[in-house]
Scaffold this motif. Structure first.
Motif, PDB file in Angstrom:
ATOM      1  N   ILE A   1      -3.391   8.956   1.319  1.00 29.14           N
ATOM      2  CA  ILE A   1      -4.112   8.890  -0.009  1.00 29.14           C
ATOM      3  C   ILE A   1      -4.697  10.316  -0.238  1.00 29.14           C
ATOM      4  O   ILE A   1      -5.375  11.002   0.515  1.00 29.14           O
ATOM      5  CB  ILE A   1      -5.460   7.874   0.145  1.00 29.14           C
ATOM      6  N   PRO A   2      -4.244  10.535  -1.874  1.00 31.14           N
ATOM      7  CA  PRO A   2      -4.655  12.046  -2.049  1.00 31.14           C
ATOM      8  C   PRO A   2      -6.312  12.238  -2.080  1.00 31.14           C
ATOM      9  O   PRO A   2      -7.060  11.134  -2.438  1.00 31.14           O
ATOM     10  CB  PRO A   2      -4.244  12.211  -3.448  1.00 31.14           C
TER      11      PRO A   2
ATOM     12  N   MET B   1     -14.784   0.239   1.959  1.00 36.15           N
ATOM     13  CA  MET B   1     -14.498  -0.988   2.038  1.00 36.15           C
ATOM     14  C   MET B   1     -12.984  -1.181   1.941  1.00 36.15           C
ATOM     15  O   MET B   1     -12.475  -0.685   0.996  1.00 36.15           O
ATOM     16  CB  MET B   1     -15.272  -1.946   1.204  1.00 36.15           C
ATOM     17  N   LEU B   2     -12.176  -1.995   2.840  1.00 31.20           N
ATOM     18  CA  LEU B   2     -10.933  -2.142   2.640  1.00 31.20           C
ATOM     19  C   LEU B   2     -10.635  -3.829   2.866  1.00 31.20           C
ATOM     20  O   LEU B   2     -10.865  -4.378   3.592  1.00 31.20           O
ATOM     21  CB  LEU B   2     -10.022  -1.132   3.988  1.00 31.20           C
ATOM     22  N   ASN B   3      -9.840  -4.085   1.627  1.00 30.58           N
ATOM     23  CA  ASN B   3      -9.407  -5.508   1.607  1.00 30.58           C
ATOM     24  C   ASN B   3      -7.854  -5.320   1.338  1.00 30.58           C
ATOM     25  O   ASN B   3      -7.306  -4.710   0.612  1.00 30.58           O
ATOM     26  CB  ASN B   3     -10.143  -6.240   0.448  1.00 30.58           C
ATOM     27  N   VAL B   4      -7.297  -6.505   2.267  1.00 33.07           N
ATOM     28  CA  VAL B   4      -5.616  -6.650   1.840  1.00 33.07           C
ATOM     29  C   VAL B   4      -5.536  -8.024   1.272  1.00 33.07           C
ATOM     30  O   VAL B   4      -6.132  -8.820   1.802  1.00 33.07           O
ATOM     31  CB  VAL B   4      -4.973  -6.396   3.306  1.00 33.07           C
TER      32      VAL B   4
ATOM     33  N   ALA C   1     -14.414   2.776  -2.518  1.00 30.82           N
ATOM     34  CA  ALA C   1     -15.070   3.990  -1.668  1.00 30.82           C
ATOM     35  C   ALA C   1     -14.538   4.186  -0.298  1.00 30.82           C
ATOM     36  O   ALA C   1     -15.465   4.022   0.501  1.00 30.82           O
ATOM     37  CB  ALA C   1     -16.676   3.722  -1.651  1.00 30.82           C
ATOM     38  N   PRO C   2     -13.512   4.449   0.081  1.00 29.73           N
ATOM     39  CA  PRO C   2     -12.780   4.253   1.215  1.00 29.73           C
ATOM     40  C   PRO C   2     -13.516   5.555   1.946  1.00 29.73           C
ATOM     41  O   PRO C   2     -13.608   6.663   1.671  1.00 29.73           O
ATOM     42  CB  PRO C   2     -11.293   4.589   0.989  1.00 29.73           C
ATOM     43  N   THR C   3     -13.650   5.229   3.353  1.00 31.94           N
ATOM     44  CA  THR C   3     -14.052   6.227   4.328  1.00 31.94           C
ATOM     45  C   THR C   3     -12.657   6.956   4.741  1.00 31.94           C
ATOM     46  O   THR C   3     -11.553   6.632   4.603  1.00 31.94           O
ATOM     47  CB  THR C   3     -14.950   5.891   5.463  1.00 31.94           C
ATOM     48  N   PRO C   4     -13.078   8.370   5.324  1.00 33.05           N
ATOM     49  CA  PRO C   4     -11.900   9.197   5.720  1.00 33.05           C
ATOM     50  C   PRO C   4     -10.969   8.051   6.905  1.00 33.05           C
ATOM     51  O   PRO C   4      -9.907   8.240   7.138  1.00 33.05           O
ATOM     52  CB  PRO C   4     -12.451  10.405   6.476  1.00 33.05           C
TER      53      PRO C   4
ATOM     54  N   PHE D   1      -1.483  -0.061  -3.692  1.00 34.42           N
ATOM     55  CA  PHE D   1      -2.784   0.572  -3.136  1.00 34.42           C
ATOM     56  C   PHE D   1      -3.609   0.869  -4.398  1.00 34.42           C
ATOM     57  O   PHE D   1      -3.112   1.805  -5.162  1.00 34.42           O
ATOM     58  CB  PHE D   1      -2.462   1.781  -2.344  1.00 34.42           C
ATOM     59  N   SER D   2      -4.734   0.334  -4.295  1.00 37.56           N
ATOM     60  CA  SER D   2      -5.952   0.619  -5.410  1.00 37.56           C
ATOM     61  C   SER D   2      -6.852   1.161  -4.691  1.00 37.56           C
ATOM     62  O   SER D   2      -7.618   0.810  -3.845  1.00 37.56           O
ATOM     63  CB  SER D   2      -6.260  -0.641  -6.250  1.00 37.56           C
ATOM     64  N   ILE D   3      -7.520   2.503  -5.453  1.00 38.26           N
ATOM     65  CA  ILE D   3      -8.771   3.323  -4.994  1.00 38.26           C
ATOM     66  C   ILE D   3      -9.699   3.437  -5.861  1.00 38.26           C
ATOM     67  O   ILE D   3      -9.295   3.957  -7.185  1.00 38.26           O
ATOM     68  CB  ILE D   3      -8.224   4.703  -4.325  1.00 38.26           C
ATOM     69  N   HIS D   4     -10.837   3.112  -5.657  1.00 38.41           N
ATOM     70  CA  HIS D   4     -11.753   2.984  -6.760  1.00 38.41           C
ATOM     71  C   HIS D   4     -13.383   3.408  -5.945  1.00 38.41           C
ATOM     72  O   HIS D   4     -13.384   2.959  -4.780  1.00 38.41           O
ATOM     73  CB  HIS D   4     -11.914   2.064  -7.689  1.00 38.41           C
ATOM     74  N   GLN D   5     -14.330   3.793  -6.477  1.00 34.72           N
ATOM     75  CA  GLN D   5     -15.747   4.136  -5.994  1.00 34.72           C
ATOM     76  C   GLN D   5     -16.575   2.900  -6.084  1.00 34.72           C
ATOM     77  O   GLN D   5     -17.402   2.658  -5.152  1.00 34.72           O
ATOM     78  CB  GLN D   5     -16.260   5.303  -6.744  1.00 34.72           C
ATOM     79  N   GLU D   6     -16.399   2.067  -6.862  1.00 37.77           N
ATOM     80  CA  GLU D   6     -17.221   0.750  -7.126  1.00 37.77           C
ATOM     81  C   GLU D   6     -16.362  -0.358  -7.407  1.00 37.77           C
ATOM     82  O   GLU D   6     -15.225  -0.476  -7.952  1.00 37.77           O
ATOM     83  CB  GLU D   6     -18.469   1.148  -7.852  1.00 37.77           C
TER      84      GLU D   6
END
Length: 328
Positions: free
Chosen positions: A56-57, A1-4, A39-42, A113-118
């Motif tokens: 994104i690493p 899911m991606l939110n801006v 939980a971003p997808t490729p 940019f914040s990346i997390h799984q939940e």
């Protein structure tokens, strides 16, 4: 899911506005200050590369990163910060077992940019406040500081819940006649609260390191620098409270184990007293069982009744004495 998230320039100027991104076209023409990837997808990572030029690493939220890889700055100006945030199995700190969730932050060209799984309670809390409070956030660094501030506040609420639940355990443990079942439930509850208390203290240390890194990098303005110092003071006050809770947990643990030992000693005492009390009749039975020339049970008509009465008396007398001494 991606939110801006971008700032509203309308009637509620400075209010944070959220937009859910469903395709790469949704990112065209946007000027966000915060991009949140859950939980971003490729494919979603590809949209970020296409729109912002940021890769994104793959190990962004790995749990086994070296300490030196958690806070660093790239040559192109990317600022990488990785922190752990408190999460539970439900809505709130009482919703399930406590756990820590790794979140990766990348500050690049004034966009966070914040990346997390939940989804995390701290993120929900900030989104709610930012939508309702205009001028709360002015740039991407404010978002990061407000997340750390909300994390400290959420941890404080969690610690209050820990104390309340430990108070309930105290009421059960410190009452009269604590059974083994009650003690087992108390030990399980104490272990859960100790785990939550320890996670909060560890996450506070993680947040402190992240704030110190931001302050040393001289990326903060004067007001933001003072806000970071205030967050550090709040975390320090939480450290004192977690230390107090650790002392309370240790006391309750020792008290509970002590009651378990008392219950076990009561059982051992019963067997010990019974063994001592049954020694005299055993001795009498052994004597009467010996092969003498003159055997009372054969030569005397009342031999058997007399031996049984003597054995009964030899049982009653020791137990009466133990009862009088308060050993039973």
């Amino acid at each position: 899911m991606l939110n801006v998230f971008s700032l509203d320039s309308g009637r509620l100027k400075g209010r944070l506005v959220q937009h859910e991104v469903q395709s790469a076209a949704d990112l065209v023409g946007t000027s966000p200050l915060w991009v949140d990837l859950e939980a971003p997808t490729p494919e979603e990572k590809g949209w970020i590369v296409e729109r912002f030029g940021l890769s994104i690493p793959e190990d962004a939220v790995d749990e086994d990163l070296e300490e030196s890889a958690r806070f660093y700055e790239e040559d192109n100006g990317e600022l990488h910060i990785r922190c752990d945030f408190l999460a539970t199995g439900g809505d709130g700190v009482d919703g399930g077992p406590a756990r820590s969730v790794r979140v990766a932050f990348i500050l690049y060209e004034n966009v966070l940019f914040s990346i997390h799984q939940e989804d995390l309670p701290v993120f929900r809390l900030l989104r709610l406040r930012a939508r309702r409070t205009p001028a709360l956030i002015e740039d991407a660094k404010d978002v990061l500081l407000k997340l750390f501030d909300a994390d400290a506040e959420f941890s404080a609420d969690a610690l209050e819940g820990v104390y309340d639940r430990l108070d309930e355990v105290s009421a059960r443990v410190l009452k009269h006649n604590v059974t083994d079942a009650v003690a087992a439930e108390a030990l399980a509850a104490i272990a859960r609260e100790e785990d939550l208390n320890g996670r909060i203290r560890r996450n506070g240390m993680d947040t402190r390191r992240a704030l110190s890194f931001m302050m040393r990098s001289r990326m903060l303005g004067s007001d933001q620098f003072e806000e970071a110092r205030q967050i550090l003071r709040d975390i320090e006050s939480l450290d004192h409270y977690t230390a107090f809770l650790f002392d309370k947990i240790n006391f309750l643990m020792d008290a509970t184990v002590g009651f378990i030992n008392i219950n076990q000693n009561k059982i051992i005492k019963i067997f010990s007293v019974a063994s001592v009390g049954l020694l005299p009749p055993t001795l009498i039975a052994s004597v009467y069982g010996m092969n003498f020339d003159f055997m009372p049970e054969l030569k005397w008509q009342l031999g058997y009744p007399f031996s049984l009465a003597l054995m009964a008396a030899s049982v009653v007398a020791p137990f009466w004495y133990f009862r009088r001494k308060g050993w039973l």
